[in-house]
Design an enzyme around this catalytic site. Structure first.
Site, mmCIF file in Angstrom:
data_model
loop_
_atom_site.group_PDB
_atom_site.id
_atom_site.type_symbol
_atom_site.label_atom_id
_atom_site.label_comp_id
_atom_site.label_asym_id
_atom_site.label_seq_id
_atom_site.Cartn_x
_atom_site.Cartn_y
_atom_site.Cartn_z
ATOM 1 N N LYS A 96 0.855 -1.188 0.000
ATOM 2 C CA LYS A 96 0.000 0.000 0.000
ATOM 3 C C LYS A 96 0.883 1.226 0.000
ATOM 4 C CE LYS A 96 -3.734 2.401 0.334
ATOM 5 N NZ LYS A 96 -3.279 3.101 -0.911
ATOM 6 N N GLN A 100 7.356 3.811 3.915
ATOM 7 C CA GLN A 100 5.943 3.434 3.954
ATOM 8 C C GLN A 100 5.712 2.149 4.758
ATOM 9 O OE1 GLN A 100 4.084 5.650 1.657
ATOM 10 N NE2 GLN A 100 2.308 5.129 2.878
ATOM 11 N N LYS A 117 5.539 3.343 8.376
ATOM 12 C CA LYS A 117 4.400 4.248 8.540
ATOM 13 C C LYS A 117 3.093 3.450 8.556
ATOM 14 C CE LYS A 117 4.210 7.634 5.539
ATOM 15 N NZ LYS A 117 3.863 8.631 4.494
ATOM 16 N N LYS A 133 5.152 1.738 -3.063
ATOM 17 C CA LYS A 133 5.147 3.109 -3.592
ATOM 18 C C LYS A 133 5.363 3.050 -5.096
ATOM 19 C CE LYS A 133 4.859 7.362 -2.080
ATOM 20 N NZ LYS A 133 4.252 7.887 -0.835
ATOM 21 N N GLY A 170 -2.535 8.401 -4.249
ATOM 22 C CA GLY A 170 -1.858 9.596 -4.745
ATOM 23 C C GLY A 170 -0.626 9.962 -3.928
ATOM 24 N N ASP A 171 0.116 10.925 -4.443
ATOM 25 C CA ASP A 171 1.254 11.547 -3.754
ATOM 26 C C ASP A 171 1.483 12.837 -4.557
ATOM 27 O OD1 ASP A 171 3.446 10.676 -1.595
ATOM 28 O OD2 ASP A 171 4.531 11.709 -3.180
ATOM 29 N N THR A 223 -4.278 13.711 5.386
ATOM 30 C CA THR A 223 -2.864 13.871 5.769
ATOM 31 C C THR A 223 -2.677 15.166 6.545
ATOM 32 O OG1 THR A 223 -2.324 12.739 3.705
ATOM 33 C CG2 THR A 223 -0.499 13.701 4.925
ATOM 34 N N ASN A 283 -2.147 19.379 -1.398
ATOM 35 C CA ASN A 283 -3.157 18.776 -0.556
ATOM 36 C C ASN A 283 -2.800 18.746 0.934
ATOM 37 O OD1 ASN A 283 -5.627 17.509 -1.095
ATOM 38 N ND2 ASN A 283 -4.751 15.636 -0.276
ATOM 39 N N SER A 331 -6.766 5.980 3.810
ATOM 40 C CA SER A 331 -6.795 5.096 2.641
ATOM 41 C C SER A 331 -7.207 3.686 3.067
ATOM 42 C CB SER A 331 -5.417 5.023 1.978
ATOM 43 O OG SER A 331 -5.241 6.089 1.075
HETATM 44 N N1 GLU Z 1 1.294 9.228 -0.462
HETATM 45 C C1 GLU Z 1 0.752 9.170 0.863
HETATM 46 C C2 GLU Z 1 1.840 8.782 1.835
HETATM 47 O O1 GLU Z 1 2.972 9.165 1.652
HETATM 48 C C3 GLU Z 1 -0.522 8.335 0.953
HETATM 49 C C4 GLU Z 1 -0.396 6.907 0.534
HETATM 50 C C5 GLU Z 1 -1.725 6.154 0.458
HETATM 51 O O2 GLU Z 1 -2.763 6.709 0.750
HETATM 52 O O3 GLU Z 1 -1.644 4.968 0.098
HETATM 53 O O4 GLU Z 1 1.628 8.175 2.843
#
Ligand code: GLU
Length: 460
Positions: free
Chosen positions: A104, A125, A128, A140, A179-180, A224, A255, A392
Site C-alpha cells: 500500500k 511506507q 508508517k 510506492k 496519490g502523492d 494527511t 493537498n 486510505s
Molecule cells: N502518499 C501518501 C503517503 O505518503 C498516501 C499513501 C496512500 O494513501 O496509500 O503516505
C-alpha cells in the site's frame, strides 16, 4: 549514538556491527541512490537498541530482508502529446514488504522520480503503514512525468498508459496505489477508469483517493493535513502548548499543506506563510486559505498570484527562505530534504517550539539531531503524516463492505489513529532508552510489528 542503559555494552556493539554490515550491503547493492541510503541509514540507526535487546531479529536476518524490496517494477510509459508527438516516461512500482498486508502506498508524478526516490518512499511506507495499526504492507510508485503545463487530455492519456502496464501487478488484495505529489483525485479517477476497463470488473478497492462518487472515502482529501495537526495538537497538549494564538509556517501549497493550514487555523493558529515550487508568500495578517485553495486546487496557478488579491503580502522567489520567518510551529509539507542543518539552526535561533513533518523525509539527519539537542518538539513524518494512508485503509475497508461512512465517523477514526500513533511512539521511545524521542520511537514501534510478522512467516 548515546549509551543505552539496560543493555550490556557487548550486545550494543554486536547490534551496531550488524547494522553497519547490512547498511554497507545496501550501499553496495544500490549504488548512487542517496535518498534510499539516507532513509535506510536513519531507520537502521534507530533500531540499534532493539537488536541489542532482542538478538532474534539479527538471527532471522530481518534487516537484510526488510531493506531489499520484494519486487521493483520499472516500465515504459509511452503516450501521445497534444501535438501528436510520441513521449516516453519511466514508470515505477516498488512492492517493498507484504508481511502485514497487501502493498500500500502512493504514486508520485514528478520529473525527479527515480528508483532511489521510489525506494526511499516505499521503505518509509513499511513502517508508517505498520504504525497506523491497520493491515497494510509497504509500497510506492510513480513516474518521471512532469504534470506541470500538461493539458487535461495529456494527463488522461498518461494515466491510462501508466495503468495499462501497472494493472498486471496490482489488485485489491495485492497492491493498492493512491496519490502523492502530482497525483490527486483527477489522476486516480483516470487510472481507476483504465483499470476497470482492463479487468472488466468493478473493483474499487484497487486504488484509494478516489472520488466519493465511485468508492472514495470522505475525509481522504483532508486526511494527511488534518492528521498532522491532530498529531501535533496531541503532542503539544502533553507539553502544555496549543495551536491557539500560535504563529505557524507551512511549506507547500498542495493537498497536505492546504488541509494542515485549514485545521491549524480552526484551532486558533495564524499561518503566515506557505509556498510552491516557484517561491513563497508571506502574509503577516494570516494567509487567506480560500485564495490559496482556488489558486492551487482549482486553477493550477502560481502562488505569486496571491498578491493580486492581497497586496499587503509579499512574494519571495527563494523557497528556502520561508524558514527565516520567526514562528512557533514549522510544518514542512512540500517534499524531501527541505530542511538541512543551516535551516534548522535558523529555526532554532528564531525560537521555534515545534517542527512536524507533513511531507516525507523533509528534514535530514543533521537537522533532526539539532532539533533533538535543542529540545524542540519534533514530529517525524512516518508518524505525523500517517493520517493519509490511514484513511486510505479506511477507504479500502468501506469498499470491501460496500458502504460509506459519514465525515464525522471517518474524522473521529482518524483522530483516534493519530493519538494511538503518538502514544505508541512515545512508549517505544521510553522502553528503548530514548524518552521523548518520537523519531526513534516511531521507527521502533513500526519495525517491531513488521519484524515480528516476518519471523512468524518464515524466510520468504
Ligand atoms: N502518499 C501518501 C503517503 O505518503 C498516501 C499513501 C496512500 O494513501 O496509500 O503516505
Amino acid at each position: 549514538m548515546t549509551t543505552i542503559q539496560r543493555v550490556k555494552d557487548d550486545s550494543l556493539q554486536q547490534a551496531l556491527d550488524y547494522v553497519n554490515t547490512v547498511f554497507k550491503t545496501v550501499e553496495e547493492r544500490n549504488p548512487g541512490e542517496v535518498e534510499f541510503h539516507q532513509a535506510t541509514k536513519h531507520i537502521f540507526t534507530a533500531l540499534v537498541p532493539v537488536f541489542a535487546k532482542h538478538p532474534k531479529y539479527m538471527k532471522n536476518g530481518i534487516l537484510e530482508r526488510i531493506s531489499e524490496p520484494e519486487r521493483l517494477l520499472t516500465f515504459r510509459v509511452p503516450w501521445l502529446d497534444d501535438s501528436g508527438n510520441v513521449q516516453v516516461n519511466r514508470g515505477f512500482r516498488v512492492q517493498f514488504n507484504s508481511s502485514i498486508g497487501p502493498y500500500k502506498g502512493g504514486t508520485r508524478f514528478h520529473p525527479t522520480v527515480n528508483a532511489s526516490i521510489i525506494k526511499f518512499l516505499g521503505f518509509e511506507q513499511i513502517f508508517k503503514n505498520a504504525l497506523t495499526g491497520q493491515p497494510i504492507g509497504g509500497g510506492k510508485g510513480g513516474a518521471d512525468f512532469n504534470p506541470k503545463g500538461k493539458s487535461n487530455n495529456e494527463i488522461m492519456r498518461f494515466c491510462q498508459s501508466y495503468m495499462t502496464e501497472l494493472s498486471n501487478y496490482i489488485g485489491p488484495n495485492v497492491d493498492i496505489p493512491a496519490g502523492d505529489i502530482g497525483v490527486g483525485a483527477r489522476e486516480i479517477g483516470y487510472m481507476f477508469g483504465q483499470y476497470k476497463r482492463m479487468r472488466g470488473s468493478y473493483e474499487p478497492g484497487v486504488l484509494t483517493g478516489k472520488d466519493v462518487r465511485f468508492g472514495g472515502s470522505l475525509v481522504r482529501p483532508e486526511a494527511t493535513g488534518y492528521g498532522l495537526i491532530y498529531f501535533v495538537d496531541d503532542m503539544m497538549q502533553d507539553h502544555g502548548l496549543s495551536f491557539n494564538n500560535s504563529k505557524v509556517i507551512v511549506s507547500g501549497a498542495g493537498n497536505v499543506a492546504i488541509y494542515a493550514m485549514e485545521k491549524a487555523m480552526e484551532l486558533g493558529a495564524k499561518v503566515v506563510a506557505c509556498s510552491d515550487s516557484t517561491g513563497y508568500i508571506h502574509d503577516e495578517k494570516g494567509v487567506n486559505l480560500e485564495t490559496i485553495k482556488r489558486l492551487k486546487l482549482e486553477e493550477d496557478g502560481v502562488i505569486s498570484a496571491y498578491l493580486a488579491e492581497h497586496p499587503h503580502a509579499s512574494f519571495h522567489e527563494n523557497g528556502d527562505d520561508i524558514w527565516t520567518i520567526p514562528c512557533d510551529i514549522a510544518l514542512p509539507c512540500a517534499t524531501q530534504n527541505e530542511i538541512d542543518a543551516d535551516i534548522a539552526r535558523v529555526l532554532i535561533k528564531n525560537g521555534v517550539k515545534v517542527v512536524a513533518e507533513g511531507s516525507n523525509m523533509p528534514s535530514n539527519q543533521e537537522a533532526i539531531d539539532l532539533f533533538n539537542e535543542s529540545h524542540i518538539l519534533f514530529g517525524p513524518a512516518k508518524a505525523a503524516n500517517a493520517g493519509g494512508v490511514a484513511v486510505s485503509a479506511l477507504e479500502m475497508a468501506q469498499n470491501s463492505m460496500k458502504l460509506s461512512w459519514s465525515f464525522e465517523k471517518v474524522d473521529a477514526k482518524l483522530h483516534e489513529i493519530m493519538l494511538n500513533i503518538y502514544r505508541n511512539s512515545i512508549s517505544a521511545a521510553e522502553e528503548y532508552g530514548y524518552p521523548g524521542n518520537l523519531d526513534v520511537g516511531a521507527n521502533i514501534a513500526g519495525f517491531l510489528k513488521v519484524g515480528d510478522a516476518m519471523i512468524r512467516e518464515g524466510v520468504v
